[in-house]
Motif scaffolding. Structure first.
Motif, PDB file in Angstrom:
ATOM      1  N   PHE A 278     -12.422   5.757   0.092  1.00 56.26           N
ATOM      2  CA  PHE A 278     -11.714   6.948  -0.361  1.00 56.26           C
ATOM      3  C   PHE A 278     -11.212   7.650   0.884  1.00 56.26           C
ATOM      4  CE2 PHE A 278     -11.688  11.547  -1.284  1.00 56.26           C
ATOM      5  CZ  PHE A 278     -10.649  11.540  -2.197  1.00 56.26           C
TER       6      PHE A 278
ATOM      7  N   VAL B 264     -20.115   9.488  -8.461  1.00 58.59           N
ATOM      8  CA  VAL B 264     -19.529  10.303  -7.396  1.00 58.59           C
ATOM      9  C   VAL B 264     -20.559  11.301  -6.872  1.00 58.59           C
ATOM     10  CG1 VAL B 264     -17.787  12.074  -6.900  1.00 58.59           C
ATOM     11  CG2 VAL B 264     -17.142  10.025  -8.160  1.00 58.59           C
TER      12      VAL B 264
ATOM     13  N   THR C  28     -17.014   3.919  -0.405  1.00 57.67           N
ATOM     14  CA  THR C  28     -17.581   4.226  -1.720  1.00 57.67           C
ATOM     15  C   THR C  28     -18.190   3.002  -2.398  1.00 57.67           C
ATOM     16  OG1 THR C  28     -15.434   3.924  -2.772  1.00 57.67           O
ATOM     17  CG2 THR C  28     -16.021   6.152  -2.100  1.00 57.67           C
ATOM     18  N   ASN C  29     -17.788   1.799  -1.937  1.00 56.15           N
ATOM     19  CA  ASN C  29     -18.334   0.588  -2.525  1.00 56.15           C
ATOM     20  C   ASN C  29     -18.039  -0.596  -1.618  1.00 56.15           C
ATOM     21  OD1 ASN C  29     -19.721  -0.886  -4.469  1.00 56.15           O
ATOM     22  ND2 ASN C  29     -18.594   0.054  -6.153  1.00 56.15           N
TER      23      ASN C  29
ATOM     24  N   THR D 209      -7.592   5.994  -2.957  1.00 50.85           N
ATOM     25  CA  THR D 209      -8.628   4.965  -3.001  1.00 50.85           C
ATOM     26  C   THR D 209      -7.962   3.645  -2.659  1.00 50.85           C
ATOM     27  OG1 THR D 209      -9.797   6.177  -4.719  1.00 50.85           O
ATOM     28  CG2 THR D 209     -10.385   3.874  -4.432  1.00 50.85           C
TER      29      THR D 209
ATOM     30  N   VAL E 289     -14.311  -0.671  -0.434  1.00 50.64           N
ATOM     31  CA  VAL E 289     -13.535   0.292  -1.213  1.00 50.64           C
ATOM     32  C   VAL E 289     -13.682   1.627  -0.483  1.00 50.64           C
ATOM     33  CG1 VAL E 289     -13.226   1.434  -3.432  1.00 50.64           C
ATOM     34  CG2 VAL E 289     -14.012  -0.935  -3.356  1.00 50.64           C
TER      35      VAL E 289
ATOM     36  N   ALA F 275     -12.492   7.842   6.562  1.00 55.84           N
ATOM     37  CA  ALA F 275     -12.605   7.528   5.135  1.00 55.84           C
ATOM     38  C   ALA F 275     -14.072   7.360   4.749  1.00 55.84           C
ATOM     39  CB  ALA F 275     -11.836   6.250   4.817  1.00 55.84           C
ATOM     40  N   TYR F 276     -14.358   7.630   3.472  1.00 55.87           N
ATOM     41  CA  TYR F 276     -15.695   7.411   2.911  1.00 55.87           C
ATOM     42  C   TYR F 276     -15.743   5.992   2.344  1.00 55.87           C
ATOM     43  CZ  TYR F 276     -15.639  12.558   2.606  1.00 55.87           C
ATOM     44  OH  TYR F 276     -15.534  13.900   2.863  1.00 55.87           O
TER      45      TYR F 276
END
Length: 196
Positions: free
Chosen positions: A145, A103, A135-136, A157, A143, A132-133
């Motif tokens: 967040f 993170v 993250t993957n 998430t 994916v 949104a962020y």
């Protein structure tokens, strides 16, 4: 309610909203001061000398500067590698430590392997767009967040198909500012007009 009372309440609310950011910053400063004071008390209680306490803080400062410089110039120093190796062998703690590192790496500029894209996604239903962020990524899945306003550290998430997201030109600072300001600090009007 007469006009004078309405005006008085209006001024009161404007005053509250003007002071809230100052109060939040002061709370953060007080929290950090409390942590440093507690650490100072622990070190002073152990050493029972202001000289040794100040020496401890000075040496700690230069050690942290050295670690930061080593990370920037050469990568992870051996002391952190050893600590990582030890923590990896402790159940439960290794999971928390690994997740925290990922993170923090996502929000730092030095780890380019972690996705730091910002996208818009329809959530919680079609026609409602959220920033949104990313993250993957897994092949054609993202994916995300999705933070909640005004606290960007809480949220949801979700895993969505990459076709369901619209890329944004915002960086992490801009999207965080959008969320914390509940939309007041948002200057990407052109992006919003392009959303379906």
């Amino acid at each position: 309610m007469n006009a004078f009372t309405k005006r008085l309440l209006n001024y009161f609310l404007i005053g509250i909203f003007a002071v809230i950011p100052i109060v939040i910053i002061l709370k953060i400063i007080i929290f950090i001061k409390g942590m440093v004071s507690d650490l100072f008390s622990v070190v002073y209680g152990y050493a029972d000398s202001y000289l040794y306490t100040m020496l401890f803080f000075t040496v700690s400062f230069f050690i942290l500067v050295s670690i930061g410089r080593t990370i920037v110039e050469k990568g992870k120093p051996w002391i952190i590698t050893i600590f990582d190796h030890i923590i990896d062998r402790i159940p439960f703690l290794n999971t928390i430590y690994r997740v925290l590192k990922k993170v923090i790496a996502m929000f730092s500029s030095r780890d380019q392997e972690i996705a730091k894209d910002i996208v818009y996604v329809e959530y919680p239903k079609d026609g409602v767009w959220m920033a949104a962020y990313v993250t993957n990524r897994f092949e054609d899945k993202y994916v995300l967040f999705i933070p909640t306003s005004p606290n960007p550290t809480s949220g949801f998430t979700v895993i969505v198909d990459k076709e369901k997201v619209v890329k944004s030109a915002m960086n992490i600072e801009e999207v965080t500012s959008l969320i914390v300001s509940v939309g007041v600090d948002f200057n990407k009007v052109a992006e919003v007009k392009k959303l379906p």
